[in-house]
Design a protein around this motif. Structure first.
Motif, PDB file in Angstrom:
ATOM      1  N   GLY A  48       0.813  -1.207   0.000  1.00  0.00           N
ATOM      2  CA  GLY A  48       0.000   0.000   0.000  1.00  0.00           C
ATOM      3  C   GLY A  48       0.847   1.258   0.000  1.00  0.00           C
ATOM      4  O   GLY A  48       2.085   1.211   0.041  1.00  0.00           O
ATOM      5  N   ASN A  79      -7.340  -2.196  -8.542  1.00  0.00           N
ATOM      6  CA  ASN A  79      -6.848  -1.704  -7.250  1.00  0.00           C
ATOM      7  C   ASN A  79      -5.380  -1.294  -7.303  1.00  0.00           C
ATOM      8  O   ASN A  79      -4.766  -1.014  -6.277  1.00  0.00           O
ATOM      9  CB  ASN A  79      -7.045  -2.766  -6.174  1.00  0.00           C
ATOM     10  CG  ASN A  79      -6.159  -3.992  -6.384  1.00  0.00           C
ATOM     11  OD1 ASN A  79      -5.767  -4.290  -7.505  1.00  0.00           O
ATOM     12  ND2 ASN A  79      -5.883  -4.700  -5.299  1.00  0.00           N
ATOM     13  N   THR A 134      -5.847   4.497  -1.643  1.00  0.00           N
ATOM     14  CA  THR A 134      -6.562   3.232  -1.485  1.00  0.00           C
ATOM     15  C   THR A 134      -6.017   2.122  -2.376  1.00  0.00           C
ATOM     16  O   THR A 134      -6.546   1.006  -2.361  1.00  0.00           O
ATOM     17  CB  THR A 134      -8.051   3.433  -1.812  1.00  0.00           C
ATOM     18  OG1 THR A 134      -8.186   3.861  -3.175  1.00  0.00           O
ATOM     19  CG2 THR A 134      -8.671   4.480  -0.895  1.00  0.00           C
ATOM     20  N   GLN A 135      -4.980   2.403  -3.134  1.00  0.00           N
ATOM     21  CA  GLN A 135      -4.470   1.456  -4.112  1.00  0.00           C
ATOM     22  C   GLN A 135      -3.201   0.755  -3.611  1.00  0.00           C
ATOM     23  O   GLN A 135      -2.743   1.000  -2.489  1.00  0.00           O
ATOM     24  CB  GLN A 135      -4.180   2.176  -5.435  1.00  0.00           C
ATOM     25  CG  GLN A 135      -5.349   2.984  -5.983  1.00  0.00           C
ATOM     26  CD  GLN A 135      -6.515   2.113  -6.377  1.00  0.00           C
ATOM     27  OE1 GLN A 135      -7.350   1.735  -5.538  1.00  0.00           O
ATOM     28  NE2 GLN A 135      -6.582   1.774  -7.660  1.00  0.00           N
TER      29      GLN A 135
END
Length: 284
Positions: A48, A79, A134-135
């Motif tokens: 992350g 994602n 968020t990826q």
């Protein structure tokens, strides 16, 4: 590679060095995964968003200092980060290339062309310093492809069919001399056969000596042994002498399957000149 117990790095017959994520040094906490079907090798790593302090570093051992095209491989997904930083350390500094990992997965993506010195001074770092919180960033594989040197064939290395004369008087010649011939049927030729070290896309150039008695419609015939295709290009040899003139851009496989021939079926002028041919690597 498995048979020789040398899983990383992997070298191919084009001289490239491929480093999978298992060969990279890891800083920070990265997770290993294998579920993505477009991965390179057995697995890949992901993480992350962070500050950029966490990274995977791919460090090749460069045997020949020269320009290298550097590629990255990632697994794509919704994602993934749209701006995963890839930091390239090369002979001259560093460059950061942000890769959109939501697309173009499962293939080699070019980061750029960089000059690398011999040894293990250069590297590529994939870091967690992206901004879409968020990826995740993917670190899978990096490839270092040496840019092939220009292939230059002077007339002395060409194969002659028919009666050609060697000349030296023109000051705009390439090398020590050149070949020339009067008009014919096209059966006579001066054939250049490049030995292509690495398959890829190449620009093909010709060099001639210019003069008022030269052919206006000098024919250059390119036979691509890979495809069986033959193309003819026309050069006005009364001008543009003493320089490399582009014939076109073509794909060639490794080896000696392709030829460039100067043929004698011109219609206007006294002689045709065959001096030199050059191939310049563009890309894979």
């Amino acid at each position: 590679a498995i048979k020789t117990n040398a899983l990383s790095p992997i070298s191919s017959n084009d001289g490239s060095i491929v480093l999978d994520n298992g060969a990279a040094s890891v800083v920070g906490t990265w997770t290993t995964a294998s579920s993505a079907t477009d991965k390179y090798g057995a697995d890949y790593r992901y993480k992350g968003m962070g500050t950029g302090a966490a990274y995977l570093q791919y460090t090749p051992t460069i045997a020949v200092p020269k320009d290298y095209q550097i590629f990255e491989w990632h697994t794509q997904g919704g994602n993934r980060s749209a701006g995963t930083p890839h930091i390239v350390s090369y002979n001259g500094g560093t460059a950061t290339i942000n890769i959109n990992q939501t697309a173009n997965g499962g293939k080699w993506n070019l980061l750029g062309t960089f000059n690398m010195i011999s040894g293990a001074a250069g590297y590529v770092r994939i870091t967690d310093g992206f901004t879409d919180a968020t990826q995740i960033a993917i670190a899978d594989a990096i490839k270092f492809l040496p840019v092939p040197s220009d292939i230059i064939m002077d007339n002395a290395s060409a194969s002659l069919v028919g009666s050609w004369t060697t000349g030296t008087s023109s000051t705009d010649k390439y090398g020590a001399n050149y070949n020339y011939k009067g008009p014919g049927t096209g059966a006579a030729s001066c054939q250049f056969v490049p030995n292509v070290a690495a398959s890829g896309v190449y620009q093909v150039y010709e060099w001639h000596t210019a003069g008022a008695n030269r052919a206006v419609d000098a024919k250059y015939r390119l036979n691509n042994g890979d495809t069986g295709a033959s193309q003819t290009f026309v050069i006005n040899q009364t001008g543009s002498g003493g320089t490399w003139n582009l014939l076109g851009t073509f794909s060639f496989s490794q080896g000696t399957a392709c030829t460039v021939s100067v043929v004698d079926n011109f219609t206007t002028g006294t002689v045709i000149v065959a001096d030199a041919v050059k191939l310049v690597y563009v890309s894979q």
